[in-house]
Write an enzyme that holds these catalytic residues in place. Structure first.
Site, PDB file in Angstrom:
ATOM      1  N   SER A  75      32.041 -21.389  12.523  1.00 53.33           N
ATOM      2  CA  SER A  75      31.338 -20.206  12.021  1.00 53.33           C
ATOM      3  C   SER A  75      32.148 -19.484  10.947  1.00 53.33           C
ATOM      4  O   SER A  75      32.416 -20.029   9.894  1.00 53.33           O
ATOM      5  CB  SER A  75      30.998 -19.279  13.201  1.00 53.33           C
ATOM      6  OG  SER A  75      30.146 -18.243  12.821  1.00 53.33           O
ATOM      7  N   ASP A  94      27.647 -16.570   6.420  1.00 51.61           N
ATOM      8  CA  ASP A  94      28.950 -17.032   6.888  1.00 51.61           C
ATOM      9  C   ASP A  94      28.967 -18.557   6.858  1.00 51.61           C
ATOM     10  O   ASP A  94      28.031 -19.194   6.374  1.00 51.61           O
ATOM     11  CB  ASP A  94      29.273 -16.468   8.275  1.00 51.61           C
ATOM     12  CG  ASP A  94      28.312 -16.961   9.349  1.00 51.61           C
ATOM     13  OD1 ASP A  94      27.177 -17.351   9.010  1.00 51.61           O
ATOM     14  OD2 ASP A  94      28.689 -16.939  10.538  1.00 51.61           O
ATOM     15  N   ASP A 134      28.559 -21.086   8.867  1.00 47.58           N
ATOM     16  CA  ASP A 134      27.472 -21.914   9.400  1.00 47.58           C
ATOM     17  C   ASP A 134      26.105 -21.292   9.162  1.00 47.58           C
ATOM     18  O   ASP A 134      25.096 -21.797   9.642  1.00 47.58           O
ATOM     19  CB  ASP A 134      27.679 -22.217  10.885  1.00 47.58           C
ATOM     20  CG  ASP A 134      27.535 -20.992  11.772  1.00 47.58           C
ATOM     21  OD1 ASP A 134      27.766 -19.874  11.281  1.00 47.58           O
ATOM     22  OD2 ASP A 134      27.204 -21.149  12.956  1.00 47.58           O
ATOM     23  N   ASP A 192      24.577 -18.659  10.239  1.00 47.84           N
ATOM     24  CA  ASP A 192      23.755 -18.067  11.297  1.00 47.84           C
ATOM     25  C   ASP A 192      23.727 -16.551  11.217  1.00 47.84           C
ATOM     26  O   ASP A 192      23.042 -15.896  11.999  1.00 47.84           O
ATOM     27  CB  ASP A 192      24.200 -18.530  12.686  1.00 47.84           C
ATOM     28  CG  ASP A 192      25.580 -18.041  13.088  1.00 47.84           C
ATOM     29  OD1 ASP A 192      26.321 -17.532  12.231  1.00 47.84           O
ATOM     30  OD2 ASP A 192      25.927 -18.180  14.282  1.00 47.84           O
TER      31      ASP A 192
END
Length: 439
Positions: free
Chosen positions: A97, A232, A234, A236
């Protein structure tokens, strides 16, 4: 295999030292044996270690007779959506992440597209230790397939039910050199916005480096007079920048969305879910809008569970994880971006105007204090005595939150106050208490 350590966002550690290929292989065996009866969908962000861990995890899955479907570099939200909408019975995301490039992680997604609940995660450790799986041979061994249409499928899902035209909106995106680097520009092309992209050249080592949702300084410089969208690693989560250069975090975004959804009669059960980190200004905004507010612990998995329990129509975190339960049970930065731009298009107002119309944030200061071990936090009497004193000082005009990070060796200290100077001073004081008693 080392003891599994599931935090608030999967298994995470420094790749190839803490989080090794051997670990990923054994976890793949356990996860496929215990949780999957059909294909396992797997994707990753842009970290150099991603292909190593993805290959190892898939080898573990194949070794117990289950096939994998590899979508390559892909936004986390998209892997959740595709897991739910295809014949996959387990989804896997190789990502850390917002963490720096040397870290990596493994998130597991159930067949509904939601993160695994803690009980099922805990069961995987028992499975690994017991080694209770059958190892087939010949035609019983699993194999890897590649879904080359996955991105188009995901973008089709994102744009399926839009009611407003986005042509003419001016947007600058920061993809954090992460998993949105292909999907975000293609999405904005489909929406026919006027857009620019920065931090969109991943090299395996520059993900989240001085950019993205956790560092918006360069985006602020690039998007003067335009809407900035920062993802960010990833993708999400989403943090926005308004036309005046002000950062709009998850609280601000949710306040704008909640008001619009209520006016459009799209806010299920007239309820919004936030977390203990939600700003007092957000809570007061919900009160003023006569929207019921439910608070839960940090972590989008906790938000997702509360959304199910309360039948709320919107939930999220200040960090930018926003969940639209009618669409997806997990955070999806690209979906959030679309929904936020939809409000701008529908209302004919700037993001700055929409923000000022609904929320006034209390000054909030967050300090991350690195410690050797977070486990003694609950028994740190000196710290909790200091917290009690600060709470007494603030009274009803502020609040304090001290908690351990679920993904890093950090204690997070948050102070809200009516005065920014007071918030800074008190947060510094509590951070020093943490440092002196736990550092």
């Amino acid at each position: 295999m080392a003891k599994l350590s599931f935090g608030t966002d999967g298994v995470r550690g420094v790749a190839n030292t803490e989080l090794t290929a051997d670990f990923a292989l054994e976890l793949g065996r356990a996860a496929a044996s215990e949780l999957s009866v059909g294909p396992v969908l797997i994707g990753q962000d842009t970290r150099r270690s991603g292909s190593m861990l993805s290959s190892a995890f898939q080898a573990g899955v194949h070794s117990v007779g289950i096939d994998t479907v590899d979508v390559g570099v892909f936004p986390s939200g998209g892997i959740g959506r595709l897991t739910a909408d295809t014949d996959a019975t387990l989804g896997v995301i190789i990502t850390a992440s917002h963490n720096p490039a040397p870290d990596n992680g493994i998130k597991l997604i159930d067949a509904r597209g939601a993160k695994l609940d803690p009980k099922r995660e805990a069961g995987l450790e028992d499975a690994v230790n017991a080694g209770r799986w059958v190892v087939p041979s010949g035609p019983g061994v699993g194999s890897r397939k590649v879904n080359v249409k996955a991105l188009d499928m995901y973008l089709d899902m994102l744009t399926a039910d839009l009611s407003y035209k986005f042509r003419g909106l001016r947007v600058v995106m920061d993809t954090a050199n992460g998993s949105a680097y292909q999907a975000a520009p293609e999405l904005m092309t489909r929406l026919r916005t006027e857009f620019e992209v920065i931090h969109n050249t991943p090299d395996g080592n520059n993900i989240n480096s001085g950019c993205g949702a956790t560092n918006t300084a360069s985006l602020k410089d690039a998007c003067a007079g335009k809407i900035g969208l920062a993802f960010d690693g990833d993708a999400d989560r989403l943090i926005a920048i308004d036309e005046l250069g002000r950062q709009a975090n998850g609280d601000v975004i949710m306040a704008i969305l909640a008001k619009f959804m209520k006016e459009a009669d799209r806010l299920s059960n007239n309820t919004v879910v936030g977390t203990v980190m939600s700003n007092l200004g957000f809570k007061y905004a919900m009160r003023d809008l006569s929207i019921d507010y439910v608070e839960t612990a940090v972590g989008d998995r906790n938000v997702s569970a509360a959304l199910v329990e309360t039948k709320a129509g919107l939930g999220g975190e200040q960090s930018g994880h926003i969940i639209f339960p009618r669409i997806s049970p997990t955070g999806d930065g690209l979906l959030t971006a679309i929904r936020l731009l939809e409000v701008v298009a529908a209302k004919g107002m700037t993001l700055a105007e929409l923000r000022d119309d609904v929320i006034t944030e209390y000054p909030q200061v967050l300090r991350n204090v690195t410690v050797g071990d977070v486990s003694p936090l609950g028994e740190n009497l000196a710290l909790w005595s200091a917290v009690k004193d600060v709470e007494s000082t603030l009274g009803a005009e502020g609040r304090v939150l001290v908690r351990a990070s679920g993904t890093e060796p950090l204690v997070r200290v948050m102070v809200e106050a009516k005065s920014g100077e007071q918030a800074v001073e008190l947060a510094a004081h509590l951070s020093e208490v943490v440092r002196s008693t736990m550092g």
